[in-house]
Design an enzyme around this catalytic site. Structure first.
Site, PDB file in Angstrom:
ATOM      1  N   SER A 136       0.749  -1.249   0.000  1.00 57.53           N
ATOM      2  CA  SER A 136       0.000   0.000   0.000  1.00 57.53           C
ATOM      3  C   SER A 136       0.778   1.297   0.000  1.00 57.53           C
ATOM      4  O   SER A 136       0.167   2.357  -0.039  1.00 57.53           O
ATOM      5  CB  SER A 136      -0.917  -0.017   1.227  1.00 57.53           C
ATOM      6  OG  SER A 136      -0.227  -0.465   2.374  1.00 57.53           O
ATOM      7  N   CYS A 137       2.112   1.289   0.043  1.00 56.98           N
ATOM      8  CA  CYS A 137       2.816   2.574   0.092  1.00 56.98           C
ATOM      9  C   CYS A 137       2.616   3.291  -1.245  1.00 56.98           C
ATOM     10  O   CYS A 137       2.921   2.734  -2.300  1.00 56.98           O
ATOM     11  CB  CYS A 137       4.297   2.368   0.362  1.00 56.98           C
ATOM     12  SG  CYS A 137       5.173   3.931   0.484  1.00 56.98           S
ATOM     13  N   ASN A 180      -3.309   2.799   4.492  1.00 58.05           N
ATOM     14  CA  ASN A 180      -2.006   3.440   4.376  1.00 58.05           C
ATOM     15  C   ASN A 180      -2.271   4.891   3.942  1.00 58.05           C
ATOM     16  O   ASN A 180      -3.418   5.319   3.847  1.00 58.05           O
ATOM     17  CB  ASN A 180      -1.133   2.695   3.361  1.00 58.05           C
ATOM     18  CG  ASN A 180       0.357   2.889   3.658  1.00 58.05           C
ATOM     19  OD1 ASN A 180       0.789   4.012   3.936  1.00 58.05           O
ATOM     20  ND2 ASN A 180       1.123   1.830   3.613  1.00 58.05           N
ATOM     21  N   THR A 181      -1.241   5.625   3.659  1.00 54.78           N
ATOM     22  CA  THR A 181      -1.405   7.051   3.369  1.00 54.78           C
ATOM     23  C   THR A 181      -2.135   7.304   2.045  1.00 54.78           C
ATOM     24  O   THR A 181      -2.156   6.455   1.158  1.00 54.78           O
ATOM     25  CB  THR A 181      -0.023   7.723   3.312  1.00 54.78           C
ATOM     26  OG1 THR A 181       0.816   6.927   2.487  1.00 54.78           O
ATOM     27  CG2 THR A 181       0.579   7.848   4.691  1.00 54.78           C
ATOM     28  N   CYS A 235     -24.859  32.985  22.730  1.00 54.19           N
ATOM     29  CA  CYS A 235     -24.390  33.632  21.497  1.00 54.19           C
ATOM     30  C   CYS A 235     -23.347  34.711  21.778  1.00 54.19           C
ATOM     31  O   CYS A 235     -23.500  35.530  22.684  1.00 54.19           O
ATOM     32  CB  CYS A 235     -25.591  34.243  20.772  1.00 54.19           C
ATOM     33  SG  CYS A 235     -25.119  35.073  19.247  1.00 54.19           S
ATOM     34  N   CYS A 276     -22.668  32.793  11.973  1.00 53.80           N
ATOM     35  CA  CYS A 276     -23.781  31.980  11.455  1.00 53.80           C
ATOM     36  C   CYS A 276     -24.581  32.788  10.433  1.00 53.80           C
ATOM     37  O   CYS A 276     -25.000  32.260   9.395  1.00 53.80           O
ATOM     38  CB  CYS A 276     -24.676  31.482  12.593  1.00 53.80           C
ATOM     39  SG  CYS A 276     -25.434  32.815  13.547  1.00 53.80           S
ATOM     40  N   CYS A 289     -35.435  28.304   6.765  1.00 53.15           N
ATOM     41  CA  CYS A 289     -34.406  27.339   7.192  1.00 53.15           C
ATOM     42  C   CYS A 289     -34.769  25.930   6.709  1.00 53.15           C
ATOM     43  O   CYS A 289     -35.881  25.453   6.937  1.00 53.15           O
ATOM     44  CB  CYS A 289     -34.290  27.346   8.717  1.00 53.15           C
ATOM     45  SG  CYS A 289     -33.095  26.143   9.340  1.00 53.15           S
ATOM     46  N   CYS A 346     -24.781  26.382   9.946  1.00 50.95           N
ATOM     47  CA  CYS A 346     -24.624  27.294  11.090  1.00 50.95           C
ATOM     48  C   CYS A 346     -24.089  26.567  12.320  1.00 50.95           C
ATOM     49  O   CYS A 346     -23.297  27.117  13.094  1.00 50.95           O
ATOM     50  CB  CYS A 346     -25.935  28.002  11.401  1.00 50.95           C
ATOM     51  SG  CYS A 346     -27.317  26.873  11.681  1.00 50.95           S
ATOM     52  N   CYS A 383     -20.453  28.043  14.096  1.00 51.38           N
ATOM     53  CA  CYS A 383     -20.565  28.697  15.404  1.00 51.38           C
ATOM     54  C   CYS A 383     -19.420  28.244  16.307  1.00 51.38           C
ATOM     55  O   CYS A 383     -19.192  27.044  16.469  1.00 51.38           O
ATOM     56  CB  CYS A 383     -21.898  28.358  16.055  1.00 51.38           C
ATOM     57  SG  CYS A 383     -22.057  29.131  17.690  1.00 51.38           S
TER      58      CYS A 383
HETATM   59  C1  LIG Z   1       6.807   9.057   7.864  1.00 54.83           C
HETATM   60  C2  LIG Z   1       5.903   7.872   7.676  1.00 54.83           C
HETATM   61  C3  LIG Z   1       6.434   6.618   7.405  1.00 54.83           C
HETATM   62  C4  LIG Z   1       5.595   5.520   7.208  1.00 54.83           C
HETATM   63  N1  LIG Z   1       6.134   4.292   6.971  1.00 54.83           N
HETATM   64  C5  LIG Z   1       5.326   3.217   6.799  1.00 54.83           C
HETATM   65  C6  LIG Z   1       5.884   1.939   6.583  1.00 54.83           C
HETATM   66  O1  LIG Z   1       7.090   1.727   6.610  1.00 54.83           O
HETATM   67  N2  LIG Z   1       5.011   0.902   6.374  1.00 54.83           N
HETATM   68  C7  LIG Z   1       3.657   1.067   6.376  1.00 54.83           C
HETATM   69  O2  LIG Z   1       2.926   0.087   6.179  1.00 54.83           O
HETATM   70  N3  LIG Z   1       3.107   2.280   6.602  1.00 54.83           N
HETATM   71  C8  LIG Z   1       3.914   3.345   6.809  1.00 54.83           C
HETATM   72  N4  LIG Z   1       3.350   4.579   7.050  1.00 54.83           N
HETATM   73  C9  LIG Z   1       1.884   4.727   7.061  1.00 54.83           C
HETATM   74  C10 LIG Z   1       1.329   4.698   8.483  1.00 54.83           C
HETATM   75  O3  LIG Z   1       1.586   3.479   9.129  1.00 54.83           O
HETATM   76  C11 LIG Z   1      -0.203   4.956   8.490  1.00 54.83           C
HETATM   77  O4  LIG Z   1      -0.843   3.949   7.749  1.00 54.83           O
HETATM   78  C12 LIG Z   1      -0.579   6.313   7.890  1.00 54.83           C
HETATM   79  O5  LIG Z   1       0.354   7.300   8.240  1.00 54.83           O
HETATM   80  C13 LIG Z   1      -1.980   6.778   8.338  1.00 54.83           C
HETATM   81  O6  LIG Z   1      -2.069   6.857   9.736  1.00 54.83           O
HETATM   82  P1  LIG Z   1      -1.893   8.248  10.581  1.00 54.83           P
HETATM   83  O7  LIG Z   1      -2.869   9.223  10.028  1.00 54.83           O
HETATM   84  O8  LIG Z   1      -2.138   7.842  12.004  1.00 54.83           O
HETATM   85  O9  LIG Z   1      -0.482   8.698  10.347  1.00 54.83           O
HETATM   86  C14 LIG Z   1       4.190   5.681   7.275  1.00 54.83           C
HETATM   87  C15 LIG Z   1       3.661   6.951   7.555  1.00 54.83           C
HETATM   88  C16 LIG Z   1       4.487   8.030   7.759  1.00 54.83           C
HETATM   89  C17 LIG Z   1       3.878   9.360   8.099  1.00 54.83           C
END
Ligand SMILES: Cc1cc2nc3c(=O)[nH]c(=O)nc-3n(C[C@H](O)[C@H](O)[C@H](O)COP(=O)(O)O)c2cc1C
Length: 396
Positions: free
Chosen positions: A135-136, A201-202, A341, A347, A374, A380, A384
């Protein structure tokens, strides 16, 4: 203890796990985290072949939102550049020193032989579970690694099967949100026979351009690349992914993405996760946040009368439905508490320029809702600054 929960057949003392990240970059770091109260950790992703893991710096850039620092974070980090041999020694030492803690080894490879060798070696060293990073978003797709696998159901099923066949410990596949339909990938994991998935993952992103230099960040000698976005900003994406998987696939889920507090964790449990991982929050605030996480969840469970964290799992799922199934008969209307308020006009302005022109300002600058105009859109209540000042009530 109410916090204990089984995930993929392994007993976790509590649902909070350090995600694979720089915070789990060495055994020594994980030992320090365990000493401060963490009871499980996914080690930074490791591989048999690490000679061509060439890291770049800087690898992190932050997104600030108004006065809030690091609302989102982007990294262009890769997997660990430490040898698998060093990691094996670390895993053995962690299991020897912290036998009740759960050690999860995250692995990545580019061939069947390497996937299986990595899985066997971390299992041999004592890892309780194996997590596979499919997933990276930026990590070595040129070698068929990272999201290149997790974006393809066939590759996912085949690779997950190799790893599952290699070891006896449960295998969890870490998924990417950078797909059209994450449930198709989770179904492929289910077909492989692996015990669980980890989502997410990210999120692939481009965090920003420096307006002074007009160069992207993080700038590595002036250049950058698309990276992995994480932190508070990605929580809605992660929650949606976990909920979608939980509703569609009978598989155990570890939820990750934007978890900072015990409240965030409750939300992930409620949409079907049995385990919750944290990365950016720990990188920002340190291992010490585990104390608040555990205490907060314990109090919450007690206050709500839940016997264990497992009782919360999936509670919100029956209430997540299709748009066309939502009630058209439900007609809310905004109600403002004049005693709370601040007369800041927020609002009024939002309703005038982003809503239905249903809030009027009286001579005393107190906002008043015109119930005829509304529609109960909710804007709103969001703008607020005073909690509880504006609410939505069902129309009589
Ligand atoms: C700097 C950094 C390095 C990461 N390295 C890995 C990694 O080596 N393997 C992995 O599966 N996910 C890696 N992740 C993803 C995190 O494990 C996680 O899935 C992602 O950051 C979302 O979670 P969070 O919002 O709590 O950070 C990394 C994330 C960050 C920010």
């Amino acid at each position: 203890m109410r916090l204990g929960i089984d995930f993929c057949g392994v007993r976790f003392p509590d649902p909070f796990t350090l995600a694979a990240s720089p915070s789990t970059g060495t055994g020594e770091m994980v030992e320090r985290a365990f000493d401060q109260g963490w009871t499980s950790a996914v080690l930074k992703t490791m591989a048999v072949e690490r000679e061509d893991v060439q890291l770049v710096y800087p690898m992190i850039a932050g997104l600030d939102h108004q006065d809030k620092r690091l609302f989102g974070m982007e990294n262009i980090d890769l997997i660990s550049d430490r040898s698998l041999k060093d990691w094996e020694a670390d895993i053995a030492r962690l299991k020897q020193r912290y036998p009740a803690s759960v050690v999860i080894a995250s692995i990545m490879a580019s061939s069947e032989a390497d996937w299986q060798e990595a899985a066997r070696r971390v299992e041999g060293a004592g890892a309780d579970l194996v997590e596979c990073s499919f997933s990276c978003p930026h990590g070595m797709p040129e070698r068929g690694m990272g999201a290149a696998i997790g974006q393809n159901p066939e590759l996912t099923e085949r690779t997950a099967t190799w790893v599952r066949e290699a070891v006896k410990v449960p295998v969890v596949i870490k998924l990417t949100p950078n797909v059209t339909d994450i449930t198709a990938i989770a179904m492929a994991v289910k077909r492989s026979g692996c015990a669980g998935v980890c989502a997410i993952n990210t999120v692939k992103g481009l965090i920003g351009i420096d307006p002074e230099t007009l160069r992207p960040i993080p700038a590595v000698a002036g250049y950058s690349t698309y990276g992995g976005y994480s932190g508070a900003a990605v929580k809605p994406v992660a929650l949606k992914c976990v909920a979608e998987i939980a509703k569609a696939v009978d598989i155990e889920i570890s939820g990750v993405g934007g978890v900072y507090t015990w409240r965030d964790a409750v939300e992930f449990l409620a949409v079907g996760a049995r385990n919750v991982q944290l990365c950016t929050a720990v990188m920002m605030w340190g291992y010490r946040i585990i104390e608040d996480l555990k205490e907060g969840l314990e109090f919450y469970l007690e206050r709500k009368g839940f016997g264990s964290a497992a009782d919360v799992v999936g509670r919100a799922l029956p209430y997540i439905t299709k748009h066309e199934s939502l009630s058209r008969a439900y007609k809310p209307v905004a109600e403002i508490d004049p005693a709370k308020c601040l007369k800041d006009d927020l609002c009024y302005i939002a309703c005038r320029d982003g809503g239905h022109q249903a809030i009027e300002l009286a001579d005393d600058r107190l906002p008043r809702v015109d119930a005829e105009k509304c529609v109960g859109c909710g804007l709103c209540t969001c703008v607020c600054p005073v909690k509880g000042c504006i609410g939505l009530k069902e129309r009589k």
